[in-house]
Design an enzyme around this catalytic site. Structure first.
Site, PDB file in Angstrom:
ATOM      1  N   SER A   1      -6.105   0.505  -7.864  1.00 30.24           N
ATOM      2  CA  SER A   1      -6.995  -0.384  -6.892  1.00 30.24           C
ATOM      3  C   SER A   1      -8.099  -0.547  -8.155  1.00 30.24           C
ATOM      4  CB  SER A   1      -7.315   0.261  -6.077  1.00 30.24           C
ATOM      5  OG  SER A   1      -8.368  -0.238  -5.394  1.00 30.24           O
TER       6      SER A   1
ATOM      7  N   TYR B   1     -10.520   5.591  -0.016  1.00 30.65           N
ATOM      8  CA  TYR B   1     -10.221   5.007  -0.137  1.00 30.65           C
ATOM      9  C   TYR B   1     -10.176   5.382  -1.795  1.00 30.65           C
ATOM     10  CZ  TYR B   1      -7.267   0.562  -1.381  1.00 30.65           C
ATOM     11  OH  TYR B   1      -6.609  -0.354  -2.324  1.00 30.65           O
TER      12      TYR B   1
END
Length: 252
Positions: free
Chosen positions: A141, A154
């Site tokens: 990510s 996250y």
């Protein structure tokens, strides 16, 4: 970058980025097993793979269960001679101030995004090491590199996925198993749909030099590249497909 004769397993392959990669692999000639917890999603994606003229197996899996992943591997190897490519695309997130994050929330996000990736790599990596070849592609990510507001679990999980990718590359490359990751920019999916039209989404777009969000199909060519023989000397890399986001300081 031809994937004919290859068998790919895409965990989290029935929605969003995972689904786009699964179908992209099928178009590139691979037989593909797209797996997730969704029985309906598995069946629908399998039908699309067959419509592209490729073979598949319908099998659900849960990255929070090692037994589930082991059963998936056994099922795939019963129908195909090998697993040549593994993509780990399952992931979850939740936005809330870090002061309010409960242990259960933190642990659940890390268990899916990080430990689930480890479990999958271990289960399928053992097979790949035995056959002395394989390609593993983890989905990292932008938050593997930079922090986003109020999604600390996250961000921590995805930073760790990048580190895990490098660690596995160091250990497994000598066995012919190459491990890389893709760090997607902003691609509208079910996971992030709520933020796309929000002020947060507009800030993300402003920070992207190409001045637009990506489409999931734009990730496919990078995934095919990493899955192919073209990457015979590429391992331990995290490749950003982000419209220039990570290169950006001030855009105006």
């Amino acid at each position: 970058m031809d994937l004919n004769g290859r068998t790919a397993v895409v965990i989290g392959g029935t929605s969003g980025i995972g689904r786009a990669i699964a179908l992209g692999f099928a178009k590139a000639g691979a037989d593909v097993v797209a797996s997730s917890r969704s029985v309906e999603g598995v069946a629908q994606t399998a039908a699309e793979i067959r419509a592209l003229g490729r073979k598949t197996t319908e099998a659900t899996s849960d990255v929070q269960s090692r037994v589930s992943l082991e059963d998936l591997c056994i099922r795939v190897l019963a129908d195909f001679p090998s697993v040549d490519i593994l993509v780990n695309a399952a992931g979850i997130t939740k936005r809330e101030p870090t002061l309010d994050v409960l242990d259960d929330t933190w642990n659940n996000i890390l268990d899916v995004n990080l430990t689930g990736t480890l479990r999958s790599c271990q289960v399928f990596g053992r097979h790949m090491i035995q056959q002395k070849r394989g390609r593993i592609i983890n989905i990292a990510s932008l938050s593997s590199f930079v922090a986003f507001m109020e999604v600390s679990a996250y961000c921590a999980s995805k930073a760790a996925v990048a580190s895990l990718t490098r660690s596995l590359a160091v250990e497994w490359s000598k066995h012919g198993v190459l491990v890389n990751a893709i760090a997607p920019g902003i691609f509208p999916t079910a996971l992030n749909s709520k933020i796309i039209d929000s002020p947060r989404g507009q800030e993300l777009k402003l920070r992207t030099p190409m001045d637009r969000f990506g489409t999931t199909d734009e990730l496919v060519s990078t995934a095919i590249y990493l899955a192919s023989d073209a990457t015979s000397f590429t391992t331990g890399q995290i490749i950003a497909v982000d419209g220039g986001f990570l290169a950006s300081g001030v855009n105006q």
